[in-house]
Design an enzyme around this catalytic site. Structure first.
Site, PDB file in Angstrom:
ATOM      1  N   ILE A 187      -0.709   8.945   8.737  1.00 27.37           N
ATOM      2  CA  ILE A 187      -1.043   7.920   9.696  1.00 27.37           C
ATOM      3  C   ILE A 187      -0.947   6.884   9.056  1.00 27.37           C
ATOM      4  CG2 ILE A 187      -3.197   9.704  10.170  1.00 27.37           C
ATOM      5  CD1 ILE A 187      -4.946   7.743   7.685  1.00 27.37           C
ATOM      6  N   GLY A 196      -4.414   1.592   7.883  1.00 30.38           N
ATOM      7  CA  GLY A 196      -5.690   0.941   8.446  1.00 30.38           C
ATOM      8  C   GLY A 196      -5.714  -0.555   8.776  1.00 30.38           C
ATOM      9  N   ASP A 220       0.590  -0.924   0.226  1.00 26.62           N
ATOM     10  CA  ASP A 220      -0.452   0.007  -0.565  1.00 26.62           C
ATOM     11  C   ASP A 220       1.262   1.119  -0.084  1.00 26.62           C
ATOM     12  OD1 ASP A 220      -1.704   1.867   0.503  1.00 26.62           O
ATOM     13  OD2 ASP A 220      -3.010   1.120   2.155  1.00 26.62           O
ATOM     14  N   HIS A 223      -0.291   7.975   3.882  1.00 25.34           N
ATOM     15  CA  HIS A 223       1.086   7.233   4.816  1.00 25.34           C
ATOM     16  C   HIS A 223       1.956   7.602   4.856  1.00 25.34           C
ATOM     17  CE1 HIS A 223      -2.688   4.679   5.935  1.00 25.34           C
ATOM     18  NE2 HIS A 223      -2.655   4.179   3.828  1.00 25.34           N
TER      19      HIS A 223
END
Length: 286
Positions: A210, A213, A190, A195
């Site tokens: 961040i 997830g 990803d 991110h």
């Protein structure tokens, strides 16, 4: 229903081919934080093949989430800047091998329109199969597209979330994350700049990049592994979690766990911000 709704519902892609090796398996385990203690033999079995006494590398069950990274029903043409993970539900049909050639069959299960200014939820399924055509894992993903609502689809009908017990947790465990953990985890597939790129994160209304997830999802699998599964990856039958708030790299995730027979319920929070980051978690052990 609208043509856009019908277009999304009809999306599927069968027979997508992928391959992975023990390097990918170990990188994923390291990406969710296993191996931080170089003397912890139970964790080293997931991240190290170079041993004096030969032993097999173990595969973290939720490696299934990246084993065929990039597979899916196709390009849904959603606003990438405003898409976040909502839920993941993986059913494990058999333990994943440490290296394999696999195929992925993906299709859309449902589209739920919350309104023009509220976004929509897309649920889709990917079935991973080995070279014999036998199922390895079934992944159901729920993605919240905050900028794509108003297409005219149904607003209700999503599965009800798992309910965690109301009693005090049977166990709690703190799992620390590294400040650079998102930069490591992104190498599992990803590469979303949300991110890794501060400017992109700020344009998406976050103060800084961040944690993925799905990295938090893997951390919750790790939490069950080290508590109720005794690091036995083959014991996992299902692992479900709903994402309620992002984790920032460097924060400590606290998991609360409840055991009822072979069902482990869990939630996770970041105490320093008083924020729940995972809700309605459930692991089924066999």
């Amino acid at each position: 229903m609208s043509a856009r709704y019908d277009e999304l519902m009809a999306m599927k892609s069968l027979g997508q081919k992928y391959a992975y090796t023990d390097r990918d398996v170990m990188l994923y385990a390291y990406g969710i934080g296993l191996g931080a203690d170089p003397m912890d033999e139970k964790e080293l079995t997931f991240v190290n093949e170079a041993t004096y006494t030969p032993r097999d590398v173990k595969v973290v069950p939720t490696f299934a989430s990246v084993a065929a990274w990039g597979s899916g029903p196709g390009d849904m043409k959603l606003n990438r800047l405003l898409v976040v993970d909502g839920e993941r539900d993986i059913t494990f049909h058999k333990p994943l091998p440490v290296a394999a050639n696999i195929t992925a069959d993906s299709s859309v299960l449902g589209v739920f329109d919350k309104g023009k200014d509220k976004g929509l939820v897309v649920r889709h399924q990917t079935v991973l199969k080995d070279e014999k055509g036998e199922k390895l894992a079934t992944l159901v993903a729920s993605r919240f597209a905050r900028g794509d609502g108003g297409i005219g689809g149904p607003s209700e009908g999503q599965p009800e979330p798992h309910t965690v017990p109301k009693r005090a947790p049977d166990r709690s465990v703190d799992i620390s994350t590294r400040p650079d953990q998102a930069l490591i985890y992104r190498l599992c597939g990803d590469r979303n700049p949300l991110h890794s790129d501060p400017e992109f994160a700020q344009r998406a209304k976050f103060p800084r990049p961040i944690l993925h997830g799905m990295c938090t999802y893997g951390i919750t699998c790790r939490g069950v592994l080290q508590t109720y599964a005794d690091y036995d990856a083959s014991a996992f039958r299902q692992h479900v979690a709903r994402f309620s708030s992002p984790v920032y790299p460097g924060e400590t995730v606290t998991m609360d766990l409840w055991k009822d027979g072979n069902v482990i319920s869990f939630e996770a929070k970041v105490k320093s911000r008083d924020v729940t980051v995972i809700k309605s978690g459930k692991t089924v052990l066999g």
